[in-house]
Design a protein around this motif. Structure first.
Motif, mmCIF file in Angstrom:
data_model
loop_
_atom_site.group_PDB
_atom_site.id
_atom_site.type_symbol
_atom_site.label_atom_id
_atom_site.label_comp_id
_atom_site.label_asym_id
_atom_site.label_seq_id
_atom_site.Cartn_x
_atom_site.Cartn_y
_atom_site.Cartn_z
ATOM 1 N N LYS A 1 0.801 -1.228 0.000
ATOM 2 C CA LYS A 1 0.000 0.000 0.000
ATOM 3 C C LYS A 1 0.831 1.274 0.000
ATOM 4 C CE LYS A 1 -4.145 -1.821 2.149
ATOM 5 N NZ LYS A 1 -5.113 -1.635 3.238
ATOM 6 N N GLY A 2 2.114 1.166 0.283
ATOM 7 C CA GLY A 2 2.950 2.354 0.320
ATOM 8 C C GLY A 2 4.171 2.177 1.200
ATOM 9 N N THR A 3 4.907 3.266 1.372
ATOM 10 C CA THR A 3 6.101 3.258 2.211
ATOM 11 C C THR A 3 5.875 4.195 3.391
ATOM 12 O OG1 THR A 3 7.494 2.811 0.297
ATOM 13 C CG2 THR A 3 8.593 3.690 2.244
ATOM 14 N N TYR A 4 6.200 3.726 4.590
ATOM 15 C CA TYR A 4 5.964 4.490 5.807
ATOM 16 C C TYR A 4 7.266 4.725 6.552
ATOM 17 C CZ TYR A 4 1.270 3.056 4.664
ATOM 18 O OH TYR A 4 0.092 2.842 3.990
ATOM 19 N N GLU A 5 7.342 5.854 7.240
ATOM 20 C CA GLU A 5 8.504 6.195 8.054
ATOM 21 C C GLU A 5 8.247 5.754 9.487
ATOM 22 O OE1 GLU A 5 9.279 10.367 7.651
ATOM 23 O OE2 GLU A 5 9.634 10.206 5.498
ATOM 24 N N VAL A 6 9.199 5.020 10.050
ATOM 25 C CA VAL A 6 9.059 4.477 11.409
ATOM 26 C C VAL A 6 10.197 4.984 12.281
ATOM 27 C CG1 VAL A 6 9.108 2.352 12.783
ATOM 28 C CG2 VAL A 6 7.879 2.401 10.606
#
Length: 87
Positions: free
Chosen positions: A30-35
């Motif tokens: 679904k996408g790229t997330y910053e953690v």
């Protein structure tokens, strides 16, 4: 086991360690997330809206990463936690 933890184990996600002092990146279908492990935060809607530990945070931890930098190098020194045990 919590549903988010289950999803972190079962779903196809790719973890990219920080570049410089940036966050971890977790790529999903679904996408790229910053953690951020330090802040226990993620840019996904689940974490931002519900303020709960999301599957992306779990995935980074399940990959064995720790929020403790090594050798005073900040994010550049991150590595899997030596005490990590798969269950």
């Amino acid at each position: 086991m919590d549903k988010r933890t289950e999803r972190a184990i079962k779903e196809n996600m790719e973890v990219f360690p920080p570049q410089g002092e940036g966050p971890f990146l977790v790529r999903t279908r679904k996408g790229t997330y910053e953690v951020s492990l330090d802040m226990q935060s993620c840019t996904c809607p689940d974490c931002r809206e519900r303020k709960l530990k999301c599957k992306h945070l779990w995935k980074v931890e399940l990959e064995g990463y720790s929020s403790t930098p090594i050798g005073g190098e900040g994010y550049r020194g991150w590595k899997p936690d030596e005490e990590f045990v798969w269950f």
